[in-house]
Write an enzyme that holds these catalytic residues in place. Structure first.
Site, short mmCIF file in Angstrom:
data_model
loop_
_atom_site.label_atom_id
_atom_site.label_comp_id
_atom_site.label_asym_id
_atom_site.label_seq_id
_atom_site.Cartn_x
_atom_site.Cartn_y
_atom_site.Cartn_z
N SER A 1 0.82 -1.20 0.00
CA SER A 1 0.00 0.00 0.00
C SER A 1 0.87 1.26 0.00
CB SER A 1 -0.96 -0.04 1.19
OG SER A 1 -2.02 0.88 1.03
N ASP B 1 -5.24 -3.69 -2.51
CA ASP B 1 -4.26 -3.35 -1.47
C ASP B 1 -3.47 -4.57 -0.97
OD1 ASP B 1 -3.21 -2.61 1.23
OD2 ASP B 1 -4.28 -0.76 0.81
#
Length: 320
Positions: A38, A152
């Site tokens: 991320s 993510d």
């Protein structure tokens, strides 16, 4: 001394990664490998490409108004925020860079939403690898890459240590963005958050967006439903915390769907990070408290970078 660096997920708290890298380089450490999930993938990729200072300068110039426009809200896409404008800005900073051409080994960790597996992106366009890793579920639109629907990296691997196992380094450093806050005092009652106050905050936020965007996104049943559920969650949570501060037995809060989603993600990622650290223990763990900033407060770059640098300095001093 050579460092292998793992950078964890955590939204805008990931600016702290920049401070950690600044402290390491100022002390003469050489980063010879980096893996990130991320925001960790974003910062790590920019560092590997030699563009982190330029990005930090740009991020430090962002106002709340600018951030809200860059997030590009939409209720018709698979994520509430498209974030395409942010990635355009990152591409302008990065240029056309392939991961295999970077001067140090780099891994961006994403999650294949169809296969349900963690994906290590170690070849191909750097901006694509970053875009895939930052797609927070339900917030940012997933990214299609090589026939896979990617989101993510923090879903399955919030602190990616495993990709560093093949990196030859003197020291492995992990930076977690899910640390506790030792400064929190239970004897101080929290500020009361009411529906009326949250509604004023919501209206002030929409005023920062383009008028047409605000009307499209906020004047819909879905947006009003989110507001209603979120405000209910905040009120119930504040009541329970206030009762605890007064020494009473708190009633269980009635959590709305938004709060349940957030807590579920936090709990799952904390558990996964503990498992990762047990399997691949770093030589040095730097923990950034969750209270450093909220996940979408991308206008607070300068202060969060400073927090990261201070925490890194303290950890390195203790390491000796």
């Amino acid at each position: 001394m050579q460092i292998a660096l793992a950078l964890g997920s955590g939204g805008a708290r990931g600016y702290a990664h920049i401070g950690v890298i600044n402290e390491l380089t100022e002390r003469g450490y050489q980063i010879v490998g980096v893996a990130g999930s991320s925001m960790g993938a974003l910062v790590g990729g920019l560092h590997a490409a030699g563009r982190l200072d330029e990005f930090a300068h740009w991020a430090g110039s962002l106002t709340q108004r600018a951030v809200l426009r860059l997030l590009d809200p939409s209720l018709s896409s698979p994520g509430v925020l498209r974030a395409g404008k942010i990635l355009d800005a990152v591409r302008d900073i990065l240029g056309d860079v392939a991961i295999e051409d970077l001067p140090i080994p780099y891994t961006s960790v994403a999650t294949d939403l169809i296969a349900g597996t963690s994906v290590w992106l170690q070849r191909g366009a750097l901006d694509d690898a970053i875009r895939a890793s930052i797609a927070i579920p339900g917030i940012f639109t997933p990214h299609v890459l090589d026939g896979r629907l990617l989101a993510d990296g923090g879903i399955l691997d919030p602190l990616p240590m495993a990709p560093l196992s093949g990196v030859k380094a003197d020291l492995t450093v992990a930076v977690s963005l899910a640390g506790g806050d030792p400064a929190v005092r239970l004897d101080e009652p929290p500020a009361r958050v009411t529906t009326a106050r949250l509604s004023r905050m919501w209206r002030s936020t929409t005023a920062l967006l383009d008028t047409s965007t605000a009307q499209r996104v906020m004047d819909t049943p879905a947006a009003r439903s989110v507001l209603s559920r979120f405000s209910s969650s905040l009120e119930d949570g504040a009541e329970a915390a206030e009762s605890l501060a007064e020494g009473d037995s708190p009633a269980l809060p009635r959590l709305g769907s938004f709060e349940i989603m957030n807590r579920t993600i936090d709990i799952a990622q904390s558990a996964l990070a503990r498992h990762t650290l047990a399997t691949y223990p770093p030589d040095l763990l730097i923990e950034v408290p969750r209270s450093a900033c909220r996940s979408l407060e991308y206008h607070r770059a300068e202060e969060v970078i400073e927090i990261g640098q201070e925490l890194a300095a303290a950890a390195l001093d203790a390491l000796g």
